[in-house]
Design a protein around this motif. Structure first.
Motif, PDB file in Angstrom:
ATOM      1  N   SER A 119      17.611 -10.148   0.199  1.00 56.29           N
ATOM      2  CA  SER A 119      18.190  -8.964   0.832  1.00 56.29           C
ATOM      3  C   SER A 119      17.169  -7.842   0.928  1.00 56.29           C
ATOM      4  N   LEU A 120      17.132  -7.190   2.076  1.00 58.22           N
ATOM      5  CA  LEU A 120      16.335  -5.982   2.296  1.00 58.22           C
ATOM      6  C   LEU A 120      14.869  -6.176   1.924  1.00 58.22           C
ATOM      7  N   MET A 121      14.318  -7.351   2.241  1.00 59.99           N
ATOM      8  CA  MET A 121      12.913  -7.602   1.944  1.00 59.99           C
ATOM      9  C   MET A 121      12.005  -6.659   2.733  1.00 59.99           C
ATOM     10  N   GLN A 122      12.513  -6.104   3.844  1.00 62.48           N
ATOM     11  CA  GLN A 122      11.679  -5.184   4.624  1.00 62.48           C
ATOM     12  C   GLN A 122      11.307  -3.950   3.805  1.00 62.48           C
ATOM     13  N   LEU A 123      12.168  -3.560   2.859  1.00 58.42           N
ATOM     14  CA  LEU A 123      11.850  -2.408   2.020  1.00 58.42           C
ATOM     15  C   LEU A 123      10.682  -2.728   1.085  1.00 58.42           C
ATOM     16  N   LYS A 124      10.669  -3.935   0.565  1.00 64.96           N
ATOM     17  CA  LYS A 124       9.567  -4.338  -0.313  1.00 64.96           C
ATOM     18  C   LYS A 124       8.285  -4.479   0.484  1.00 64.96           C
ATOM     19  N   ASP A 125       8.390  -4.986   1.720  1.00 65.72           N
ATOM     20  CA  ASP A 125       7.203  -5.064   2.579  1.00 65.72           C
ATOM     21  C   ASP A 125       6.655  -3.672   2.874  1.00 65.72           C
ATOM     22  N   ALA A 126       7.538  -2.706   3.121  1.00 63.80           N
ATOM     23  CA  ALA A 126       7.093  -1.337   3.380  1.00 63.80           C
ATOM     24  C   ALA A 126       6.368  -0.780   2.160  1.00 63.80           C
ATOM     25  N   CYS A 127       6.870  -1.082   0.957  1.00 67.55           N
ATOM     26  CA  CYS A 127       6.189  -0.627  -0.256  1.00 67.55           C
ATOM     27  C   CYS A 127       4.802  -1.249  -0.372  1.00 67.55           C
ATOM     28  N   ARG A 128       4.683  -2.518  -0.038  1.00 73.83           N
ATOM     29  CA  ARG A 128       3.366  -3.165  -0.101  1.00 73.83           C
ATOM     30  C   ARG A 128       2.399  -2.507   0.881  1.00 73.83           C
ATOM     31  N   ALA A 129       2.889  -2.185   2.064  1.00 70.20           N
ATOM     32  CA  ALA A 129       2.037  -1.528   3.048  1.00 70.20           C
ATOM     33  C   ALA A 129       1.589  -0.161   2.544  1.00 70.20           C
ATOM     34  N   ARG A 130       2.500   0.574   1.921  1.00 67.61           N
ATOM     35  CA  ARG A 130       2.169   1.920   1.454  1.00 67.61           C
ATOM     36  C   ARG A 130       1.167   1.880   0.298  1.00 67.61           C
ATOM     37  N   VAL A 131       1.313   0.915  -0.587  1.00 66.21           N
ATOM     38  CA  VAL A 131       0.337   0.774  -1.664  1.00 66.21           C
ATOM     39  C   VAL A 131      -1.041   0.476  -1.077  1.00 66.21           C
ATOM     40  N   ALA A 132      -1.091  -0.422  -0.085  1.00 63.15           N
ATOM     41  CA  ALA A 132      -2.371  -0.762   0.537  1.00 63.15           C
ATOM     42  C   ALA A 132      -2.987   0.450   1.235  1.00 63.15           C
ATOM     43  N   LEU A 133      -2.169   1.226   1.949  1.00 62.91           N
ATOM     44  CA  LEU A 133      -2.673   2.412   2.646  1.00 62.91           C
ATOM     45  C   LEU A 133      -3.220   3.429   1.645  1.00 62.91           C
ATOM     46  N   LEU A 134      -2.465   3.702   0.582  1.00 65.10           N
ATOM     47  CA  LEU A 134      -2.904   4.665  -0.421  1.00 65.10           C
ATOM     48  C   LEU A 134      -4.117   4.160  -1.195  1.00 65.10           C
ATOM     49  N   GLY A 135      -4.214   2.840  -1.337  1.00 66.76           N
ATOM     50  CA  GLY A 135      -5.283   2.255  -2.128  1.00 66.76           C
ATOM     51  C   GLY A 135      -6.561   1.984  -1.363  1.00 66.76           C
ATOM     52  N   GLY A 136      -6.656   2.499  -0.141  1.00 70.01           N
ATOM     53  CA  GLY A 136      -7.896   2.332   0.618  1.00 70.01           C
ATOM     54  C   GLY A 136      -8.034   0.993   1.291  1.00 70.01           C
ATOM     55  N   GLU A 137      -6.915   0.321   1.580  1.00 71.08           N
ATOM     56  CA  GLU A 137      -6.931  -0.943   2.311  1.00 71.08           C
ATOM     57  C   GLU A 137      -6.119  -0.801   3.598  1.00 71.08           C
ATOM     58  N   PRO A 138      -6.528   0.095   4.508  1.00 70.54           N
ATOM     59  CA  PRO A 138      -5.725   0.340   5.707  1.00 70.54           C
ATOM     60  C   PRO A 138      -5.594  -0.867   6.629  1.00 70.54           C
ATOM     61  N   ALA A 139      -6.610  -1.734   6.656  1.00 70.41           N
ATOM     62  CA  ALA A 139      -6.521  -2.908   7.524  1.00 70.41           C
ATOM     63  C   ALA A 139      -5.407  -3.842   7.048  1.00 70.41           C
TER      64      ALA A 139
END
Length: 367
Positions: A229-249
């Protein structure tokens, strides 16, 4: 299979009372909805409607409406979920079913938390406090949400006893879905503060690392426990961690996939807008300035009003950052007063939330 489903199946197999069987089936359907088996939950709801839809059995009527509300929410975060759960709560109150009053109140508070209406959340939770008798289904849910609210308000230490009690009760119930919510909510709530800090130039790398570990743990747990359920929310969190962590690609790949699914919601608000502006930030950070400029130009800053308050603040801060970086400081200036107003309202909201939480303690929930 979770211990909760196994227990319900065992009890159903030996139950001959049709009303008790219906209530057990509804409880089972609620769990299926919460772990993302929406088709199975819908079959349960349809059968219960056929057999008990006349409303004469009040406890089953409450359970059916709660089940329908949870299907709406965990399928695609449909705002109509709140209405169905409010109806269930109203019927439970009318018939004075104390356990169902607390259970529906707990889920109603959950919906209000997602909506960002913390005053309404605390009001909804009132029937769960200072009452005799226990309802572990309700108290574990309340503990998850109160813990999450503390963390959202920047009070992780105050969240700890609530999370610990929620975990104990979930283990007692065999409720793997609540364990999954606990694993996810901690890093998800901390990411709100981390994203705000990053846009203000004061990101704590150690806290981000812990949040990243938490997000990956939640992702792995939910996959391992077959909670879709609502895996898109977890995917969004993974994207945000990557963006904040200097992995924009890496983040950009996730944002592109999330936004490709046009029918997927991300909350009770227009949260796709947040993904779009964060994608624009990824484009800038990977050096695709022209694409970033086009992405930003497609976003009307006035649309921020459709977001939850914290996302309004995040959106306007991100918009100002991108505008300046892409050579349009006048755009940031044009929305500076609006940003200041949103910041003031956000600070006030957090202050009221802290005040509302201050008088609550797990001991006030029946053991």
């Amino acid at each position: 299979m979770s211990r909760l489903l196994a227990r319900l199946d065992h009890e159903l197999a030996g139950c001959r009372d049709p009303l008790r069987r219906a209530e057990l089936a509804a409880e089972r359907g609620c769990y299926l909805a919460r772990v993302g088996d929406i088709a199975a939950a819908q079959l349960v709801a349809a059968q219960l409607r056929r057999e008990h839809g006349d409303g004469r059995a009040s406890r089953i009527a409450v359970r059916i409406m709660l089940l329908e509300g949870l299907i709406l929410f965990f399928d695609n975060m449909d705002p109509l979920a709140t209405d169905r759960i409010l109806r269930a709560h109203t019927v439970a109150l009318a018939w004075r079913h104390d356990d169902l009053i607390r259970l529906t109140a707990a889920w109603l508070g959950h919906m209000q938390f997602v909506r960002g209406d913390f005053d309404a959340m605390l009001k909804a939770f009132e029937p769960c406090f200072d009452r005799p008798g226990a309802c572990l289904e309700a108290s574990s849910r309340v503990c998850v949400l109160i813990g999450s609210a503390h963390q959202f308000a920047g009070q992780p230490q105050a969240a700890r006893p609530w999370y610990e009690r929620a975990r104990r009760e979930a283990i007692t119930l065999g409720d793997d879905a609540t364990i999954g919510a606990l694993v996810y909510n901690r890093p998800a709530m901390s990411l709100v503060t981390l994203r705000l800090d990053a846009l203000r130039g004061r990101l704590d790398a150690d806290e981000l690392q812990m949040a990243g570990i938490g997000v990956e743990s939640a992702y792995a747990y939910c996959l391992g426990a077959h909670q879709r359920s609502l895996m898109q929310l977890k995917d969004a969190c993974r994207a945000r961690v990557a963006l904040l962590g200097g992995e924009p690609a890496r983040a950009l790949v996730i944002y592109d996939e999330l936004l490709r699914q046009q029918d997927t919601r991300f909350g009770f608000h227009a949260d796709r807008l947040m993904l779009e502006i964060e994608r624009a930030a990824c484009l800038l950070d990977v050096g695709r300035d022209g694409d970033a400029r086009q992405a930003l130009d497609r976003l009307d800053p006035a649309l921020h009003a459709g977001l939850a308050l914290e996302d309004q603040l995040l959106f306007l801060l991100q918009h100002a950052r991108l505008s300046r970086a892409l050579g349009h400081p006048e755009r940031a200036e044009a929305w500076a007063s609006v940003l200041a107003d949103v910041q003031g309202r956000y600070d006030s909201e957090i202050g009221r939330l802290k005040a509302g939480l201050a008088g609550l303690h797990p001991s006030r929930l029946a053991a």
